[in-house]
Scaffold this motif. Structure first.
Motif, short mmCIF file in Angstrom:
data_model
loop_
_atom_site.label_atom_id
_atom_site.label_comp_id
_atom_site.label_asym_id
_atom_site.label_seq_id
_atom_site.Cartn_x
_atom_site.Cartn_y
_atom_site.Cartn_z
N THR A 95 0.86 -1.18 0.00
CA THR A 95 0.00 0.00 0.00
C THR A 95 0.89 1.22 0.00
N ARG A 96 0.35 2.32 -0.45
CA ARG A 96 1.07 3.59 -0.34
C ARG A 96 1.13 3.99 1.13
N VAL A 97 2.01 4.94 1.42
CA VAL A 97 2.22 5.38 2.79
C VAL A 97 2.00 6.89 2.87
N ASN A 98 1.36 7.34 3.94
CA ASN A 98 1.22 8.77 4.21
C ASN A 98 2.38 9.25 5.06
N VAL A 99 2.86 10.45 4.78
CA VAL A 99 3.85 11.12 5.62
C VAL A 99 3.27 12.49 5.96
N ALA A 100 3.34 12.86 7.23
CA ALA A 100 2.76 14.12 7.67
C ALA A 100 3.31 15.30 6.89
N ARG A 101 2.44 16.20 6.54
CA ARG A 101 2.80 17.42 5.80
C ARG A 101 3.20 18.50 6.82
N THR A 102 4.30 18.23 7.51
CA THR A 102 4.80 19.10 8.57
C THR A 102 6.33 19.03 8.59
N THR A 103 6.93 19.85 9.45
CA THR A 103 8.38 19.76 9.65
C THR A 103 8.73 18.47 10.38
N GLY A 104 7.77 17.81 10.99
CA GLY A 104 7.99 16.51 11.61
C GLY A 104 8.00 15.37 10.60
N GLY A 105 7.49 15.63 9.38
CA GLY A 105 7.45 14.61 8.34
C GLY A 105 8.51 14.80 7.28
N TRP A 106 8.84 16.07 6.99
CA TRP A 106 9.76 16.38 5.90
C TRP A 106 10.75 17.46 6.32
N THR A 107 11.98 17.32 5.90
CA THR A 107 13.01 18.33 6.12
C THR A 107 13.25 19.05 4.80
N VAL A 108 13.07 20.37 4.81
CA VAL A 108 13.37 21.18 3.64
C VAL A 108 14.62 21.98 3.93
N THR A 109 15.65 21.76 3.13
CA THR A 109 16.92 22.48 3.27
C THR A 109 17.32 23.02 1.92
N ASN A 110 17.55 24.34 1.88
CA ASN A 110 17.88 24.99 0.61
C ASN A 110 16.81 24.62 -0.41
N ASN A 111 17.16 24.02 -1.50
CA ASN A 111 16.17 23.70 -2.54
C ASN A 111 15.88 22.20 -2.63
N SER A 112 15.97 21.49 -1.48
CA SER A 112 15.69 20.06 -1.50
C SER A 112 14.85 19.65 -0.29
N VAL A 113 14.19 18.51 -0.43
CA VAL A 113 13.34 17.97 0.63
C VAL A 113 13.63 16.49 0.81
N SER A 114 13.63 16.04 2.08
CA SER A 114 13.87 14.64 2.42
C SER A 114 12.94 14.26 3.57
N PRO A 115 12.60 12.98 3.69
CA PRO A 115 11.79 12.57 4.85
C PRO A 115 12.61 12.70 6.14
N VAL A 116 11.94 13.08 7.22
CA VAL A 116 12.60 13.19 8.53
C VAL A 116 13.01 11.81 9.03
N ALA A 117 12.17 10.82 8.79
CA ALA A 117 12.44 9.44 9.21
C ALA A 117 12.31 8.53 7.98
N ASN A 118 12.83 7.32 8.09
CA ASN A 118 12.68 6.35 7.01
C ASN A 118 11.21 6.14 6.70
N ILE A 119 10.89 5.95 5.44
CA ILE A 119 9.52 5.63 5.02
C ILE A 119 9.48 4.14 4.72
N ASP A 120 8.86 3.37 5.62
CA ASP A 120 8.76 1.93 5.46
C ASP A 120 7.40 1.57 4.88
N PHE A 121 7.41 0.74 3.85
CA PHE A 121 6.19 0.25 3.23
C PHE A 121 5.88 -1.12 3.82
N PRO A 122 4.65 -1.62 3.69
CA PRO A 122 4.32 -2.92 4.24
C PRO A 122 5.21 -4.03 3.68
#
Length: 146
Positions: free
Chosen positions: A62-89
């Motif tokens: 299944t697809r996974v949801n990641v919170a649309r917050t600074t707790g879900g994603w890190t935005v630095t300069n012109n890039s974005v990465s997940p704050v934590a690993n995104i594990d799928f089932p």
């Protein structure tokens, strides 16, 4: 034509962190998105694809949801990465080789359907799915605007 780095960063913060961009855009909609859906693909979904285009289909995926917050994603300069690993089932059968991932609007938990893609990119190394395999996008998975 290029987009200034500060503009790229502010756009990513608006999309992934729900952070207002003063005097340009805010997150004050009646029902703003609270999650970003993340999908895995066996081929590049392309610019006109959706979250279901070439989507991996191992058993129990299944697809996974990641919170649309600074707790879900890190935005630095012109890039974005997940704050934590995104594990799928974990796979319980089937197979497929993940070569790409995408982010999209989330319509449910877990997200489903042919949602419009926000951003997509390659997965390196590729992930061979199957029984007992838990696909993971790490915090090193990055979307960069140039």
């Amino acid at each position: 034509m290029s987009i200034a780095d500060v503009t790229e960063t502010n756009l990513l913060k608006l999309i992934f962190n729900a952070t207002a961009w003063a005097n340009y855009a805010d997150n004050a909609a009646t029902s703003p998105q609270t999650n970003i859906g993340v999908a895995l693909h066996t081929a590049d979904p392309g610019d006109s694809g959706t979250a279901s285009t070439s989507e991996v289909a191992y058993t129990s995926y299944t697809r996974v949801n990641v919170a649309r917050t600074t707790g879900g994603w890190t935005v630095t300069n012109n890039s974005v990465s997940p704050v934590a690993n995104i594990d799928f089932p974990a796979g319980t059968g089937g197979s497929g080789t993940v070569t790409h991932f995408s982010t999209s609007k989330s319509n449910a938990s877990p997200p489903t359907g042919a949602q419009d893609i926000l951003f997509s990119g390659t997965v390196t190394p590729n992930i061979v799915t199957g029984n007992g395999v838990t696909p993971r996008l790490t915090t090193a998975s990055t979307i960069t605007l140039d």
